[in-house]
Design a protein around this motif. Structure first.
Motif, PDB file in Angstrom:
ATOM      1  N   GLU A   4       0.841  -1.193   0.000  1.00  0.00           N
ATOM      2  CA  GLU A   4       0.000   0.000   0.000  1.00  0.00           C
ATOM      3  C   GLU A   4       0.880   1.248   0.000  1.00  0.00           C
ATOM      4  OE1 GLU A   4      -2.807   0.152   3.100  1.00  0.00           O
ATOM      5  OE2 GLU A   4      -3.884  -1.659   2.495  1.00  0.00           O
ATOM      6  N   ARG A   7       1.397   6.849   3.511  1.00  0.00           N
ATOM      7  CA  ARG A   7       0.683   8.091   3.810  1.00  0.00           C
ATOM      8  C   ARG A   7       1.719   9.094   4.313  1.00  0.00           C
ATOM      9  NH1 ARG A   7      -5.032   6.669   4.618  1.00  0.00           N
ATOM     10  NH2 ARG A   7      -5.394   8.494   5.922  1.00  0.00           N
ATOM     11  N   ARG A   9       1.459  12.665   4.413  1.00  0.00           N
ATOM     12  CA  ARG A   9       0.931  13.795   5.178  1.00  0.00           C
ATOM     13  C   ARG A   9      -0.587  13.782   5.059  1.00  0.00           C
ATOM     14  NH1 ARG A   9       2.719  18.421   7.234  1.00  0.00           N
ATOM     15  NH2 ARG A   9       4.831  17.971   6.502  1.00  0.00           N
ATOM     16  N   GLU A  10      -1.281  14.219   6.115  1.00  0.00           N
ATOM     17  CA  GLU A  10      -2.733  14.321   6.053  1.00  0.00           C
ATOM     18  C   GLU A  10      -3.210  15.411   6.993  1.00  0.00           C
ATOM     19  OE1 GLU A  10      -4.723  10.735   7.558  1.00  0.00           O
ATOM     20  OE2 GLU A  10      -2.794  10.099   8.363  1.00  0.00           O
ATOM     21  N   VAL A  29      -5.231  13.680   2.049  1.00  0.00           N
ATOM     22  CA  VAL A  29      -4.204  12.678   2.349  1.00  0.00           C
ATOM     23  C   VAL A  29      -3.212  12.648   1.189  1.00  0.00           C
ATOM     24  CG1 VAL A  29      -3.724  10.257   2.832  1.00  0.00           C
ATOM     25  CG2 VAL A  29      -5.828  11.304   3.696  1.00  0.00           C
ATOM     26  N   LEU A  31      -0.408  10.706  -0.531  1.00  0.00           N
ATOM     27  CA  LEU A  31       0.200   9.394  -0.669  1.00  0.00           C
ATOM     28  C   LEU A  31       1.440   9.501  -1.559  1.00  0.00           C
ATOM     29  CD1 LEU A  31      -3.108   7.437  -1.379  1.00  0.00           C
ATOM     30  CD2 LEU A  31      -1.925   7.607   0.818  1.00  0.00           C
ATOM     31  N   GLU A  36      -5.430  12.205  -2.169  1.00  0.00           N
ATOM     32  CA  GLU A  36      -6.840  11.887  -1.989  1.00  0.00           C
ATOM     33  C   GLU A  36      -7.489  12.956  -1.126  1.00  0.00           C
ATOM     34  OE1 GLU A  36      -6.674   6.973  -2.083  1.00  0.00           O
ATOM     35  OE2 GLU A  36      -6.827   8.038  -0.167  1.00  0.00           O
TER      36      GLU A  36
END
Length: 353
Positions: A4, A7, A9-10, A29, A31, A36
Motif C-alpha cells: 500500500e 501516507r 501527510r494528512e 491525504v 500518498l 486523496e
C-alpha cells in the motif's frame, strides 16, 4: 502482495470546487502516488484522487488574491486543483512534501523522508513497552513536573530535553541523536503525548523530527494525571468557568453577523473540551451570546470578503468553516494576533473533544 502507498501527510485543507468558485473543507491525504481528498476525516471512500505522476505544483499561487496561503496542483491532464492552508508554515510543509513525492514518482523511486535513521541503527532488542515502564518508575524514571508557558500551566508533564537526558543517563541510548530517534518511536507508538503548540506542531510533521530535544517542548505519559490550566493576563488567577475544559486562548475580536453582515466587537474564549469558541458581550455578562463548534473545522486567513464593506485599511481577517460548512468571519487586531488565533483554533479542532 502489492504494498500500500505510504501516507506522507494528512490534514484538513480548504479546497476549491471544480465547477464553481466555492471553497470547502476537505480531509486531504498525500500518498506516494497521489492526493486523496475526503469530505470528512472518518469517511472510508475519497471524493476524489489526483495522480501525482506528471503533475506540477505552484506556490505561492496568486490566482485568488483574497485567499492567502493557496497552492495549485496541476495534474498531468492539465486540470488545476487549488488548496488553501491555514498559515504559511503549513502551506510550505504541504508543498515541500508534494514536490518531493512528484520528484520520486517521476524518477521511478520510492518516497523516503529525511530521517536520522540513515546514520543511526537502534538495537533490535529494544522493547518500547518495557522502556515505557522504566520511564514511569516513581524512583528512577522521568520526573513529572508542573510547567508554565504562554499563560498556561501544564501539570504532570516534562520537557523533551528531560526525556533525552533520561535515555542517555539510563544507558538506553548511546548519544542524544540516538535518543531523538528512540523518543520519536515512543511518540509515534503512543507511549508519549505532545503537550503545547511547540511539541504538537512537530508531531504533526511540521518540523524536521517528530520529537524535539528542547526545554520548551512539553510531553506527558498518556495514562498520567496530565491536565492543563489557563490563567488570565490581568491577575494570574486560574480561571474557573462553568464550562469544562482548558481555556486555550481568549481576547476580543471583530465578528461579522450572519444576517445583517455588520461587525461587532465580541469577547472570545477558546476551550479544548468541548471544542468550542464561545463569544460574549465585551461589556459584561456570564452567558455567551453564541458558540462555534470547532471539532473538524478548518480555519484560514483571508485578505478580504466579497459583498462586504471593508472595515479599515488593515484588514486582518480569518475564516472558520465548521464541519457542517457554516462560515464565520473574524478580524484580529494584527497579523501576529491572527496567526496566534488560527494556530490555537486549529490545534483545538484537531485534539478537542
Amino acid at each position: 502482495m502489492e504494498r500500500e502507498p505510504m501516507r506522507i501527510r494528512e490534514g484538513y485543507l480548504v479546497k476549491k470546487g471544480s465547477m464553481f468558485n466555492t471553497w470547502k473543507p476537505m480531509w486531504v491525504v498525500l500518498l506516494e502516488d497521489g492526493v486523496e481528498f475526503y469530505k470528512r476525516k472518518a469517511d472510508n471512500s475519497p471524493k476524489g484522487m489526483i495522480p501525482l505522476k506528471g503533475s506540477s505544483i505552484h506556490s505561492p499561487c496568486q490566482d485568488f488574491g483574497k485567499r492567502m496561503f493557496v497552492f495549485k496542483l496541476t495534474a498531468a491532464k492539465q486540470q488545476d486543483h487549488f488548496f488553501q492552508a491555514a498559515y504559511l508554515e503549513e502551506r510550505d510543509a504541504w508543498v515541500r512534501d508534494i514536490k518531493k513525492a512528484i520528484h520520486h514518482i517521476d524518477g521511478g523511486q520510492r518516497f523516503a523522508r529525511k530521517s536520522t535513521r540513515k546514520s543511526i541503527r537502534l538495537p533490535e532488542t529494544i522493547n518500547l513497552s518495557a522502556l515505557y515502564l522504566s520511564m514511569k518508575d516513581p524512583e528512577k524514571g522521568i520526573k513529572e513536573l508542573k510547567l508554565e508557558k504562554d499563560k498556561r500551566v501544564f501539570n504532570h508533564c516534562f520537557t523533551g530535553t528531560c526525556v533525552i537526558d533520561w535515555l542517555v543517563s539510563s544507558s538506553s541510548v548511546r548519544n542524544r541523536r540516538e535518543g531523538l530517534l528512540l523518543a520519536s518511536s515512543l511518540l509515534s507508538e503512543g507511549y508519549l503525548q505532545p503537550a503545547g503548540d511547540t511539541s504538537k506542531t512537530a508531531a504533526e510533521g511540521l518540523s524536521d523530527t517528530p520529537f524535539l530535544d528542547l526545554s520548551d517542548a512539553y510531553y506527558y505519559f498518556p495514562d498520567s494525571g496530565f491536565f492543563c490550566e489557563g490563567y488570565s493576563s490581568d491577575d494570574d488567577v486560574v480561571l474557573k468557568e462553568e464550562f469544562r475544559g482548558t481555556i486555550v486562548k481568549q481576547g476580543c475580536l471583530l465578528k461579522q453577523g450572519h444576517r445583517r453582515k455588520n461587525w461587532k466587537v465580541r469577547k472570545f474564549v477558546l476551550r479544548d473540551d468541548p471544542a468550542y469558541l464561545h463569544y460574549y458581550d465585551p461589556a459584561g455578562g456570564e452567558e455567551p451570546l453564541g458558540a462555534i463548534h470547532l471539532r473538524g473545522c478548518v480555519v484560514t486567513a483571508v485578505e478580504d470578503m466579497p459583498d462586504t464593506k471593508k472595515r479599515d485599511d488593515d484588514n486582518i481577517l480569518f475564516e472558520i468553516i465548521t464541519a457542517n460548512e457554516i462560515h464565520y468571519y473574524l478580524q484580529a487586531a494584527s497579523s501576529t494576533e491572527r496567526t496566534e488565533w488560527i494556530k490555537a483554533i486549529q490545534s483545538v479542532a484537531r485534539t478537542g473533544k
